[in-house]
Enzyme design. Structure first.
Site, short mmCIF file in Angstrom:
data_model
loop_
_atom_site.label_atom_id
_atom_site.label_comp_id
_atom_site.label_asym_id
_atom_site.label_seq_id
_atom_site.Cartn_x
_atom_site.Cartn_y
_atom_site.Cartn_z
N TYR A 96 0.94 -1.25 -0.16
CA TYR A 96 0.08 0.31 0.06
C TYR A 96 0.82 1.19 0.10
O TYR A 96 1.61 1.58 1.11
CB TYR A 96 -0.99 -0.23 1.27
CG TYR A 96 -1.90 1.07 1.23
CD1 TYR A 96 -2.21 2.10 0.39
CD2 TYR A 96 -2.79 0.93 2.57
CE1 TYR A 96 -3.10 3.27 0.56
CE2 TYR A 96 -3.75 2.21 2.86
CZ TYR A 96 -3.85 3.11 1.62
OH TYR A 96 -4.97 4.11 1.96
N LYS A 106 -1.30 -1.03 -4.12
CA LYS A 106 -2.31 0.15 -4.20
C LYS A 106 -1.65 1.40 -4.32
O LYS A 106 -0.98 1.63 -3.17
CB LYS A 106 -3.20 -0.15 -2.79
CG LYS A 106 -4.25 0.90 -2.40
CD LYS A 106 -5.11 0.58 -1.35
CE LYS A 106 -5.93 1.35 -0.53
NZ LYS A 106 -6.13 2.72 -1.08
#
Ligand code: MN9
Length: 288
Positions: A134, A162
């Site tokens: 992330y 992400k």
């Protein structure tokens, strides 16, 4: 299960006393699946991860997995400043039936990239599930780039990223250097900009309240109707403009509550919305 398309970064509903409202969480999941989302991202930034007890993070994930019942993939955000806690949450995520794990890099202490890579290795070893790194430099203070991600890839299998950053050039470098990575866009307002870079999908907070609009952008883009895709993104961005004037999570909770799913406010020190902010969101809801 394939991780792609429009994936909702679920908010965490609370009761008036700030305890988790599991009833509303279940209802939100059901409504979201009915509205056609392609997956859930649980206890991420939008879900107030770092304002939750580990036991709550586990129970929230179990609730979402149960209510989703295999209809769409569930990604468990297990990031934490402490690697062993992240690994424990990762092991639990696997036991609970999550389809993938994701984690922000460890933050605050300015860890070296070797330490960050080891953190991801511990998470993956514990979960044995696809791992989604992330990248959210604005909040974590760490930038995951096409270059430094190789340090992580050297010690574990990275399934995807992400990517919550405005830096579309870096996103395209990631795409070019690592063609096999599953790239998931993080800023909803840039969805249309990220599509031509070659993303597999997007994870976002505003899909809690307007998933159809983003489905529309994706479908229009895929069928070559750019005019429609651009128009839909423009309308979505008007809404996002109103949401980001306050805290996005708090604003989304306010909207969902008004729509009949009580979500409470965000945990302290986040402040509840004032009357002016509520009035602005009421005006926004007329065009939602
Ligand atoms: O998960 C979200 N990021 C954060 C992604 O909340 C930090 C986005 O969906 C944003 O909330 C949204 C508004 O800026 O794009």
């Amino acid at each position: 299960m394939d991780i792609k398309g429009i994936i909702t970064a679920l908010i965490t509903p609370f009761n008036e006393d700030y305890s988790v409202n599991y009833d509303s969480l279940r209802r939100l999941v059901v409504v979201q699946v009915d509205r056609g989302v392609d997956g859930f991202y649980v206890c991420g930034s939008t879900g107030e991860s770092f304002l939750l007890e580990p036991a709550e993070r586990k129970k929230i994930l179990e609730t979402v997995v149960e209510e989703t019942a295999g209809r769409v993939p569930v990604i468990a955000h297990v990031g934490d400043i402490w690697a062993d806690r992240a690994a424990e949450l990762a092991a639990h995520a696997a036991d609970a039936g999550a389809d993938a794990v994701s984690a922000v890099p460890p933050f605050y202490f300015k860890f070296s990239f070797e330490e960050i890579a080891e953190y991801y290795r511990l998470i993956q070893t514990a979960a044995k599930l696809p791992l989604i790194v992330y990248n959210i430099p604005v909040l974590s203070g760490v930038s995951i780039t096409s270059a430094n991600i190789e340090k992580i890839m050297a010690v574990c299998d990275v399934y995807g990223v992400k990517f919550t950053s405005n830096d579309m050039f870096e996103l395209s470098r990631l795409r070019k250097k690592h063609p096999d990575l599953c790239l998931l866009n993080g800023y909803d307002e840039l969805f249309i900009n990220a599509l031509p870079v070659g993303i597999q999908g997007a994870i976002g907070s505003t899909y809690n309240i307007m998933p159809e609009r983003f489905r529309g952008i994706l479908d229009s883009y895929n069928s070559g109707d750019m005019k429609k895709a651009i128009a839909l993104q423009g309308r979505a961005n008007e809404i996002i403009e109103a949401l980001i004037k306050t805290d996005v999570k708090s604003a989304i909770k306010y909207v969902l509550t008004k729509q009949g799913i009580p979500c409470g406010t965000c945990r302290r020190p986040f402040a509840p919305l004032n009357n002016e902010q509520k009035a602005e969101l009421d005006r926004m809801m007329e065009i939602l």
